[in-house]
Design an enzyme around this catalytic site. Structure first.
Site, short mmCIF file in Angstrom:
data_model
loop_
_atom_site.label_atom_id
_atom_site.label_comp_id
_atom_site.label_asym_id
_atom_site.label_seq_id
_atom_site.Cartn_x
_atom_site.Cartn_y
_atom_site.Cartn_z
N GLU A 164 0.86 -1.18 0.00
CA GLU A 164 0.00 0.00 0.00
C GLU A 164 0.89 1.23 0.00
O GLU A 164 1.82 1.33 0.81
CB GLU A 164 -0.91 0.03 1.22
CG GLU A 164 -1.81 1.27 1.26
CD GLU A 164 -2.73 1.31 2.47
OE1 GLU A 164 -3.48 2.30 2.61
OE2 GLU A 164 -2.68 0.37 3.30
N GLU B 101 -6.13 -5.16 8.36
CA GLU B 101 -5.22 -4.06 8.67
C GLU B 101 -4.81 -4.10 10.14
O GLU B 101 -5.53 -4.61 10.99
CB GLU B 101 -5.89 -2.71 8.39
CG GLU B 101 -6.26 -2.47 6.95
CD GLU B 101 -6.84 -1.08 6.75
OE1 GLU B 101 -6.16 -0.26 6.14
OE2 GLU B 101 -7.97 -0.84 7.19
#
Length: 706
Positions: free
Chosen positions: A484, A662
């Site tokens: 990311e 996450e």
């Protein structure tokens, strides 16, 4: 004739964008563009323009210089000039622009409804001027063509002969002059004038003008011209232009002759122009020009009397949505109705103005205290909040208000308006408060905010940003599935600035789009480099803000960059939050649909914390879902969090979506997520976000260890 608009900017892309926005006008216009101030002047020589929309900062000749040159020429200084700029927000530069001849400013980034409403007003003004111009041209043409036919000329031009006997001071009027005084055409039975012009005038006008004529006789010199008005014999107001000249024979005064011309229509036409210059065409309210002119007088009177005065600025909330959803016609009807409702509230001590597209201002005079002003504010807001019904639809709208007081808050009109605007901005920021009084802290906050905006703008220009990369790991195979991309700001003066501080500011100011384009290009270039260096694809996930996803050109920009760096769609993933799916107008969903058609992966970020709904999942069908870190933190200790994570994973897998967790920080969390069949983990357990060089070093170390 189709009106012409000149747009001036040295950036071709800005010209294209502005031209596209002007297509939203509800009437046909011809848009002509120029790349500089000098080229704009050349275009002005070639065309007649209804309006000029110009950038300020341009090489060679800027907008100020161009406007000043136009102002110096009689044939050009009637062309309205509006500056479109992201700079020059301070009052000094605004005054400089108005002094150069500009009639208004439009701030970048351009709000479409502001551009279109202001443009429409000046197009209407142009139409009125064309009407008056045609009237005058037609009148002059008729006079010129029929000079030889005196009587017919007089009839067409409404000019009559008039003479005065210098011995008896008796007046003699021609047939056409009689028609003017009677207010009827020649030949009408009522055209029987037995009176004189002097009898038609008021006593004051008669004494003054005929006194000047007697002075003319005594001086044995020249002519005398004057304008007068009177009520004709059929009770119509008439405006006339009069001219007299002494006639001599052998040095002796024998006659005083002149003409009487009916200029009533011309006078009315000029009054229309003057009215439109000082009033809003849609609501008929006094406009911003009137506000500044009248407020100066009000402030002077209030200062002389030692009283107080309030300036109240009212801005409709999200009024653009009304225009987008219900159309321009309904939006205009609502504005007119709001103006009517507010105007009904006005007393002799209150004056209402429309000072912008969806902005109104009130000057309240002779106030006693702030409590009285607050009562008026609440009354105005209640009037606006009443429901509107158009074509079967019930529509509600709210407003935000800012209030400044004279002399407490400011001592001049511009400062009062600025203070009210700051107070209104505070109201906009707090939905729970409809109106605010100005206080000095607002100026300090505004100044800090402007400094932050400028610093952010410079950071974007000077490339003070850097992308960090956090790996995503397959929980089953421990392989690197991608990264990311996360933006970081390392300012030479401020040091490290977290994204929580500058991303909201970038979104509010519109700078997120420039910043977003930089992120997309950097991430795509990194993906291309890694493909060559690592010999494999490492997909890069790019976070896209709500404001970016509303932009219909976003897919085109993605495609352009991907083509330039030569990467394929499987190397890029787009991460969005659920907020983007709440766009009632469908702009965001249409952009996402096009991105999916390009075969880009779509990840729904922070799932479970916002407006999670199966409807959103069904409509979007993203390629992956990211479970928010708040559920992962306590997944080992809170059965509810574990159950929610399990449910999300099951739903996503049934919809054939990949699930990413996450905030993974411990091996126990990895094991538990594995048990729940979660696909990918991301968090500090594997690596914190790293600059590119550090990430590549980590990548090689991880690959060896695996």
């Amino acid at each position: 004739m189709v009106p012409k608009i000149l747009i001036v900017d040295d950036v071709p892309a800005n010209l294209v964008a502005l031209k596209a926005l002007l297509r939203g006008l509800d009437k046909e216009v011809e848009v002509i563009s120029a790349n500089s101030g000098s080229e704009a002047l050349e275009k002005v020589l070639e065309h007649e323009f209804a309006l000029i929309l110009t950038d300020v900062q341009m090489p060679e000749m800027d907008g100020f210089e161009m406007a000043a040159i136009l102002q110096e020429h009689d044939e050009w200084n009637q062309i309205p000039v509006i500056f479109i700029t992201a700079a020059y927000k301070d009052e000094q530069n605004r005054d400089r622009g108005y002094s150069a001849g500009a009639v208004d400013y439009i701030q970048k980034p351009i709000e479409e409804h502001v551009l279109l409403s202001k443009t429409a007003i000046f197009l209407k003004l142009y139409e009125q001027r064309q009407i008056i111009k045609n009237i005058n041209v037609d009148l002059e043409k008729r006079v010129a063509e029929r000079t030889a036919e005196l009587l017919q000329t007089q009839a067409m031009a409404k000019i009559g002969g008039w003479s005065i006997n210098p011995q008896t001071w008796e007046e003699n009027l021609s047939e056409q002059a009689c028609a003017i005084i009677c207010g009827v055409p020649i030949g009408d039975p009522d055209c029987n004038c037995n009176s004189s012009l002097s009898e038609m005038l008021s006593e004051e006008d008669r004494e003054y003008h005929f006194g000047r004529i007697r002075e003319l006789v005594d001086s044995v010199d020249g002519q005398y011209e004057f304008l007068a008005e009177f009520t004709t014999k059929n009770d119509q107001m008439c405006h006339v232009f009069c001219n007299v000249e002494c006639m001599y024979e052998n040095g002796k005064l024998v006659d005083i002759r002149g003409i009487i011309q009916d200029i009533t229509e011309r006078q009315r036409a000029e009054e229309i122009i003057q009215y439109l210059e000082m009033h809003d065409a849609l609501t008929t309210l006094p406009n911003r020009n009137s506000f500044h002119e009248q407020a100066l007088s009000y402030v002077a009177d209030t200062r002389a009397m030692g009283e107080q005065l309030a300036v109240m600025l009212i801005d409709l909330d999200k009024f653009k949505d009304v225009n987008d959803v219900h159309g321009q016609a309904v939006a205009d009807l609502m504005l007119a109705e709001i103006a009517r409702r507010l105007n009904e509230k006005m007393t002799q001590y209150e004056t209402l103005y429309r000072v912008g597209g969806d902005e109104f201002a009130v000057v309240l005079r002779g106030i006693e205290n702030a409590v009285e002003v607050a009562q008026h504010a609440e009354s105005y807001l209640q009037a606006i909040a009443e429901e509107f019904v158009y074509f079967g639809d019930t529509i509600s709208v709210s407003a935000s208000m800012g209030i400044s007081l004279f002399p407490q808050d400011a001592d001049d009109v511009d400062s009062l308006m600025k203070s009210a605007d700051l107070a209104m901005s505070r109201s906009k920021e707090d939905p729970g408060i409809a109106y605010n009084f100005y206080d000095k802290e607002m100026s300090q906050t505004f100044q800090r905010r402007k400094e932050q905006e400028i610093r952010l703008h410079h950071a974007i220009e000077r490339n003070f940003f850097e992308l960090y990369y956090q790996p995503k790991i397959n929980l089953k195979t421990n392989e690197i599935q991608g990264v990311e991309a996360l933006i970081r700001w390392n300012d030479p003066e401020l040091g490290f600035v977290g994204p929580d501080e500058f991303i909201p500011l970038a979104e509010e100011t519109g700078q997120i789009r420039d910043l977003g384009r930089w992120i997309i290009r950097e991430a795509c270039e990194a993906a291309a480099r890694w493909k060559k260096e690592l010999g494999r694809t490492v997909p890069v996930a790019i976070n896209i803000s709500v404001e970016q996803i509303k932009c219909p050109k976003l897919p085109d920009f993605f495609q352009k960059v991907m083509n330039e760096v030569n990467i394929t769609p499987d190397m890029i993933e787009v991460e969005i939050t659920e907020t983007a799916l709440l766009d009632d107008r469908g702009e965001s969903r249409e952009t996402l649909r096009r991105l999916k058609e390009m075969d880009l992966g779509i990840a729904l970020d922070d799932f479970g914390t916002g407006y999670s709904s199966l409807t959103h999942l069904k409509s979007l069908l993203p390629s992956s879902i990211k479970i928010d870190r708040s559920f992962i933190q306590n997944i080992m200790t809170d059965p509810s969090d574990a159950h929610i994570a399990d449910m999300i994973i099951c739903v996503a897998h049934n919809l054939k979506m990949t699930v990413i967790a996450e905030g993974v920080e411990e091996i126990e969390q990895c094991d538990r997520l594995n048990e729940l069949n979660c696909d990918i983990g991301q968090g500090y357990f594997y690596s914190k976000p790293l600059p590119e060089a550090d990430f590549l070093s980590w990548y090689h170390d991880y690959a060896k260890a695996s």
